[in-house]
Design an enzyme around this catalytic site. Structure first.
Site, PDB file in Angstrom:
ATOM      1  N   ASN A 173      39.198  33.229  43.192  1.00 14.59           N
ATOM      2  CA  ASN A 173      40.445  32.782  44.848  1.00 14.59           C
ATOM      3  C   ASN A 173      39.334  31.945  45.752  1.00 14.59           C
ATOM      4  O   ASN A 173      39.564  30.455  45.796  1.00 14.59           O
ATOM      5  CB  ASN A 173      40.253  33.949  46.182  1.00 14.59           C
ATOM      6  CG  ASN A 173      40.981  35.262  45.247  1.00 14.59           C
ATOM      7  OD1 ASN A 173      42.345  35.040  44.389  1.00 14.59           O
ATOM      8  ND2 ASN A 173      41.349  36.524  45.497  1.00 14.59           N
ATOM      9  N   ASP A 174      38.148  32.767  45.440  1.00 16.12           N
ATOM     10  CA  ASP A 174      36.705  31.550  46.114  1.00 16.12           C
ATOM     11  C   ASP A 174      36.998  30.393  45.079  1.00 16.12           C
ATOM     12  O   ASP A 174      36.356  29.326  45.925  1.00 16.12           O
ATOM     13  CB  ASP A 174      35.722  32.562  46.522  1.00 16.12           C
ATOM     14  CG  ASP A 174      35.616  33.211  47.602  1.00 16.12           C
ATOM     15  OD1 ASP A 174      35.875  32.087  49.077  1.00 16.12           O
ATOM     16  OD2 ASP A 174      35.386  33.778  47.750  1.00 16.12           O
ATOM     17  N   CYS A 220      39.201  38.713  37.865  1.00 17.50           N
ATOM     18  CA  CYS A 220      39.456  39.454  38.954  1.00 17.50           C
ATOM     19  C   CYS A 220      40.319  38.537  40.366  1.00 17.50           C
ATOM     20  O   CYS A 220      40.818  39.534  40.932  1.00 17.50           O
ATOM     21  CB  CYS A 220      39.149  40.231  39.704  1.00 17.50           C
ATOM     22  SG  CYS A 220      37.208  39.640  40.454  1.00 17.50           S
ATOM     23  N   GLU A 233      31.963  33.091  41.633  1.00 20.13           N
ATOM     24  CA  GLU A 233      33.051  32.009  42.438  1.00 20.13           C
ATOM     25  C   GLU A 233      32.632  31.269  42.921  1.00 20.13           C
ATOM     26  O   GLU A 233      33.300  30.653  44.122  1.00 20.13           O
ATOM     27  CB  GLU A 233      33.472  33.340  43.320  1.00 20.13           C
ATOM     28  CG  GLU A 233      32.223  34.225  43.847  1.00 20.13           C
ATOM     29  CD  GLU A 233      32.999  35.534  44.925  1.00 20.13           C
ATOM     30  OE1 GLU A 233      34.696  35.418  45.069  1.00 20.13           O
ATOM     31  OE2 GLU A 233      32.297  35.936  45.501  1.00 20.13           O
ATOM     32  N   HIS A 264      43.210  37.182  53.138  1.00 23.17           N
ATOM     33  CA  HIS A 264      43.054  38.907  52.567  1.00 23.17           C
ATOM     34  C   HIS A 264      44.138  39.151  53.343  1.00 23.17           C
ATOM     35  O   HIS A 264      44.968  40.246  52.763  1.00 23.17           O
ATOM     36  CB  HIS A 264      41.233  39.275  52.841  1.00 23.17           C
ATOM     37  CG  HIS A 264      40.709  38.422  52.483  1.00 23.17           C
ATOM     38  ND1 HIS A 264      40.076  37.469  52.473  1.00 23.17           N
ATOM     39  CD2 HIS A 264      40.312  39.195  50.762  1.00 23.17           C
ATOM     40  CE1 HIS A 264      38.874  37.828  51.192  1.00 23.17           C
ATOM     41  NE2 HIS A 264      39.265  37.907  50.815  1.00 23.17           N
ATOM     42  N   ARG A 285      40.986  27.921  51.388  1.00 22.74           N
ATOM     43  CA  ARG A 285      42.071  29.118  51.054  1.00 22.74           C
ATOM     44  C   ARG A 285      42.818  29.493  52.082  1.00 22.74           C
ATOM     45  O   ARG A 285      44.110  30.094  52.001  1.00 22.74           O
ATOM     46  CB  ARG A 285      41.427  30.560  50.073  1.00 22.74           C
ATOM     47  CG  ARG A 285      40.403  31.052  50.754  1.00 22.74           C
ATOM     48  CD  ARG A 285      40.138  32.423  50.031  1.00 22.74           C
ATOM     49  NE  ARG A 285      40.373  33.504  49.986  1.00 22.74           N
ATOM     50  CZ  ARG A 285      39.796  34.351  49.331  1.00 22.74           C
ATOM     51  NH1 ARG A 285      38.697  34.471  48.756  1.00 22.74           N
ATOM     52  NH2 ARG A 285      40.194  35.114  49.291  1.00 22.74           N
ATOM     53  N   ARG A 334      32.707  46.363  44.276  1.00 22.25           N
ATOM     54  CA  ARG A 334      31.896  45.236  45.224  1.00 22.25           C
ATOM     55  C   ARG A 334      31.421  45.684  46.384  1.00 22.25           C
ATOM     56  O   ARG A 334      31.629  46.214  46.897  1.00 22.25           O
ATOM     57  CB  ARG A 334      33.015  44.230  45.174  1.00 22.25           C
ATOM     58  CG  ARG A 334      32.297  42.210  45.325  1.00 22.25           C
ATOM     59  CD  ARG A 334      33.271  41.853  45.403  1.00 22.25           C
ATOM     60  NE  ARG A 334      34.171  42.003  46.703  1.00 22.25           N
ATOM     61  CZ  ARG A 334      35.075  41.307  47.129  1.00 22.25           C
ATOM     62  NH1 ARG A 334      35.374  39.794  45.873  1.00 22.25           N
ATOM     63  NH2 ARG A 334      36.090  40.937  48.218  1.00 22.25           N
TER      64      ARG A 334
HETATM   65  C1  PEP Z   1      37.860  36.141  44.542  1.00 23.78           C
HETATM   66  O1  PEP Z   1      37.268  34.935  45.705  1.00 23.78           O
HETATM   67  O2  PEP Z   1      38.818  35.584  43.681  1.00 23.78           O
HETATM   68  C2  PEP Z   1      37.847  37.367  44.999  1.00 23.78           C
HETATM   69  C3  PEP Z   1      38.342  38.025  43.885  1.00 23.78           C
HETATM   70  O3  PEP Z   1      36.922  37.897  46.175  1.00 23.78           O
HETATM   71  P1  PEP Z   1      38.113  37.735  47.750  1.00 23.78           P
HETATM   72  O4  PEP Z   1      39.262  37.213  47.043  1.00 23.78           O
HETATM   73  O5  PEP Z   1      37.740  39.714  48.226  1.00 23.78           O
HETATM   74  O6  PEP Z   1      37.316  36.483  48.023  1.00 23.78           O
HETATM   75 MG    MG Z   2      35.850  36.437  46.827  1.00 23.66          MG
END
Ligand code: PEP
Ligand code: MG
Length: 756
Positions: free
Chosen positions: A628-629, A676, A605, A364, A639, A507
């Protein structure tokens, strides 16, 4: 053996330079194994050549002079094979090569093990004996374990050594870049400012004392305050603790009064370090001394020494607090782990870049840096954090490399790249108001990811068609308690107002994992598989309901809100969340609020949702893929863990196939699906996502025009055929290579590397 290893690693980490570190290793290993010789040969970076760097036993004159290639001698054989070589009588081996300067002919038994770091052979650790005879298995495994443990410490010492060498040479030599991972695109050049968590004694960097007298006073004042604190503890404990136990606190007082703690620290301040750096060195020395003791009771005093160190540091830092820290004009923030609040401490106009020892592209912190348009390099694991404060640094957010004290040649090259990059960004402004559509007329709408109020303007300015992901955790993270319903309503309304009539996908709270709220700590062994996202908010309906109510009220009159649910892993969770959303809606209507039920979407995710995308799509209005997840869960790669970051690749065929399944599932029920996650902002991946039929992409505002440029430079037909090609490949690196080549062919090479 464990304690031997621990002692050596500690001593090596505390060594002033590489030579000293290596000397410690050879001496300690020779003693521990009881051999006649212990030596270390290190490989020259990149070249297949080894230099004898340290030896206890061989002729000292040969140290620093004997070199051999990987193809030469027994030591070369160890490096070449990257595995141990254990010989009864070395001179009889066909690869034995005699170096007269070492005096080696007297030794027969030979055991060499490779020192390997990140799959690279850094060098060879060798022990030898006069007598003939193979080393037994215990010795081999001991040496292998020592070499494995020391590899990181040696790499670290090398990095420190390179820094010191450079300083001596006044920047005449080119610095060797330290490898890390690209975190946020761009190049940062500036002054390194090391950030460390409050009262973290190990994270304290060296820093020159501006005024030694002031530093001494600051230290002595802190010692007095801690003295009072400890006395207070003794009083509070009186009568509650048996005297044997409260003797511990008397020991604290004795340590505080001892000359070795205060005297040594004051001496170190006189030698030029600031008080926290001087204290850190004194504490480290004490810890080492206690740790080396055989007596178990004394050994356990290590924790007390560290505790005392932390207390003194805490008191010193408390004294600092009121003073505003001054940041250089081009600050490059450096730390073991840079957190959102550390970023927030630096005035935005001073923040040029971010470098973090931990984390990776989808941490993050990296996402936040991208939202702020600041270059970031993550996972620089060999970075000697304590030694770089105040140095000039270049962080290349494309390649993930950093240069400390860069030479003039490197600096000039990066100044050129920075200029080209500015030109590229400038040039892209011309497409800001043009539609995001392929050369054959297919629309791929681009939305912005945001979460910071300060990011609203750049997002609108970037030409986004709306917000595809508003991460609500940021307003929660920067407060010291849960924000109330009205407080939240105001924040959300600002965002909805700024973008209306364009849609904003908000979200619901997604904390847990690597996103902690300071006032809601969660301790778990496996936070990414634990209590996070919707799991927390379903367990705390009062938090969820307040947020949903705030969002719906903020939407009154604008009607551009959509809700997005994070971390859904089953239909049951979705149903529960829907019940709560409908309840909030109903109750608000009953209260007389003119709210409407917004569109509701689910984040894909968790892999289970990929396989149920079809079913989930029936219950909601849209899907949004959080790559990402999803990538971390599909590939079982944390990650945030730099050590496995090379395995984290969203272009993995399994990820691509999962995404196709999601698109098919959603479209079967006529529901739109977007991406996203950070993958959408990756130019190579964006082409494939368009080719799959993703209905829109949501990216950070700093990447938006770049992705628009990609969309406007290719045809949908080309995107589809590249996807077909990719699906024929079974290795992510081949897909990446093919896509990079496609970007170059389309004149988009400037998006995957620094420069045009
Ligand atoms: C993701 O997991 O791709 C996502 C957009 O959420 P975050 O990165 O906030 O976990
Ligand atoms: Mg996520």
């Amino acid at each position: 053996m464990f304690s031997l290893l621990r002692t050596i690693v500690q001593e090596v980490n505390a060594a002033r330079n590489l030579d000293q570190a290596l000397e410690i290793i050879v001496r300690r290993v020779k003693e521990a194994i009881g051999v006649d010789v212990c030596s270390i040969y290190l490989s020259d970076n990149g070249a297949r050549e080894l230099l004898l760097m340290a030896s206890d036993g061989l002729n000292p004159e040969s140290v620093g002079t004997v070199t051999l290639s990987w193809e030469e001698g027994l030591v070369g054989l160890v490096a070449e094979r990257a595995e141990p070589v254990n010989l009864e009588n070395a001179p009889a081996h066909r690869r034995f090569r005699y170096f007269p300067e070492t005096g080696e002919e007297r030794y027969h038994a030979f055991l060499g093990v490779p020192i390997i770091h990140h799959r690279k052979v850094l060098g060879v650790l060798v022990v030898q004996r006069h007598a003939e005879g193979r080393f037994d298995e215990d010795t081999v495994t001991l040496l292998v374990t020592i070499a494995a443990q020391l590899a990181g410490a040696i790499a670290h010492a090398e990095a420190v050594g390179a820094l010191d060498g450079l300083q001596e040479q006044n920047g005449r030599m080119d610095s060797r870049p330290l490898p890390g991972l690209p975190g946020a695109a761009g190049v940062a050049m500036g002054t390194a400012v090391v950030m460390h968590p409050f009262a973290d004694i190990d994270g304290i960097p060296d820093r020159p004392a501006e005024s030694p007298d002031a530093e001494k006073t600051r230290f002595l004042d802190a010692v007095l305050l801690v003295r009072d604190d400890v006395k207070g503890m003794i009083e509070r404990m009186e009568g509650t603790l048996p005297s044997a136990d409260s003797a511990l606190f008397d020991a604290y007082l004795m340590m505080l009064d001892s000359d070795s703690l205060t005297g040594d620290t004051l001496e170190r301040i006189d030698a030029g370090n600031w008080a926290p750096g001087a204290l850190r060195d004194t504490i480290t020395e004490h810890v080492r001394a206690f740790d080396a003791m055989e007596d178990v009771y004394l050994k356990e005093r290590v924790e007390d020494v560290r505790d005392l160190g932390r207390r003194i540091l805490y008191r010193m830092e408390q004294q600092d607090k009121p003073k505003e820290r001054k940041y250089p004009k081009e600050t490059v923030l450096i730390g073991e782990e840079i957190t959102a609040s550390m970023l927030a401490e630096v005035p935005p106009e001073c923040l040029a870049g971010v470098v973090s020892v931990r984390g990776s592209r989808t941490s993050h912190t990296a996402i936040l840096a991208r939202a702020m348009g600041i270059p970031a390099v993550m996972g620089v694991r060999d970075l000697p954090v304590g030694k770089v404060d105040g140095r000039t640094i270049i962080a290349d957010g494309y390649s993930g490399r950093i240069y400390i004290n860069p030479s003039e040649t490197v600096t000039l090259e990066y100044i050129r790249l920075q200029r080209e990059e500015a030109e590229l960004s400038e040039g892209l402004l011309s497409i800001r108001d043009l539609p995001s559509e392929t050369t054959d007329g297919f629309r791929v709408p681009l939305y912005a990811n945001t979460g910071l109020v300060s990011d609203i303007r750049p997002s609108i300015h970037s030409g986004a068609e709306g917000v595809g992901l508003y991460r609500t955790e940021f307003p929660f993270m920067i407060r010291d308690r849960f924000p109330g319903e009205e407080e939240q309503r105001q924040v959300y309304r600002q965002v909805l107002e700024a973008f209306q009539p364009r849609p904003v996908v908000m979200r619901t709270l997604d904390v847990g994992g690597d996103k902690a709220l300071p006032y809601f700590p969660i301790q778990e062994d496996n936070p990414f598989l634990g209590w996070r996202g919707i799991r927390i908010t379903l367990d705390h309906p009062e938090i969820f309901l307040a947020q949903i109510r705030a969002m719906m009220k903020a939407n009154i009159g604008y009607n551009n809100l959509a809700l997005l649910l994070p971390m859904i892993s089953s239909v049951g969770e979705l149903d529960e969340a829907l019940v709560l959303i409908h309840r909030a809606h109903r109750e608000l209507l009953e209260e007389g609020e003119q709210v409407i039920l917004p569109a509701i979407g689910v984040m894909v995710e968790v892999p289970s949702v990929v396989f149920q995308a079809d079913r989930i799509a029936q219950s909601v209005d849209f899907l949004s893929v959080g790559t990402n997840d999803l990538t971390q869960y599909l590939l079982a790669v944390d990650r945030n863990n730099g050590r496995v970051a090379e395995l984290y690749e969203s272009l993995h065929p399994a990820v691509l196939k999962a995404l196709i399944q999601v698109v098919e599932g959603a479209h079967r029920h006529g529901k739109p699906v977007s991406v996203c996650g950070e993958m959408a902002g990756d130019p190579a991946a964006a082409i494939l996502l368009a080719g799959m039929g993703m209905d829109s992409l949501s990216v950070s505002s700093s990447s938006l025009l770049r992705i628009k440029w990609v969309v406007r430079s290719i045809s949908m037909q080309q995107a589809r055929s590249l996807l077909d090609e990719a699906l024929q490949m079974d290795r992510p690196e081949l897909i990446r290579e093919r896509m990079n080549a496609a970007l170059e062919e389309n004149g988009l090479g400037g998006l995957v590397r620094a420069g045009k």
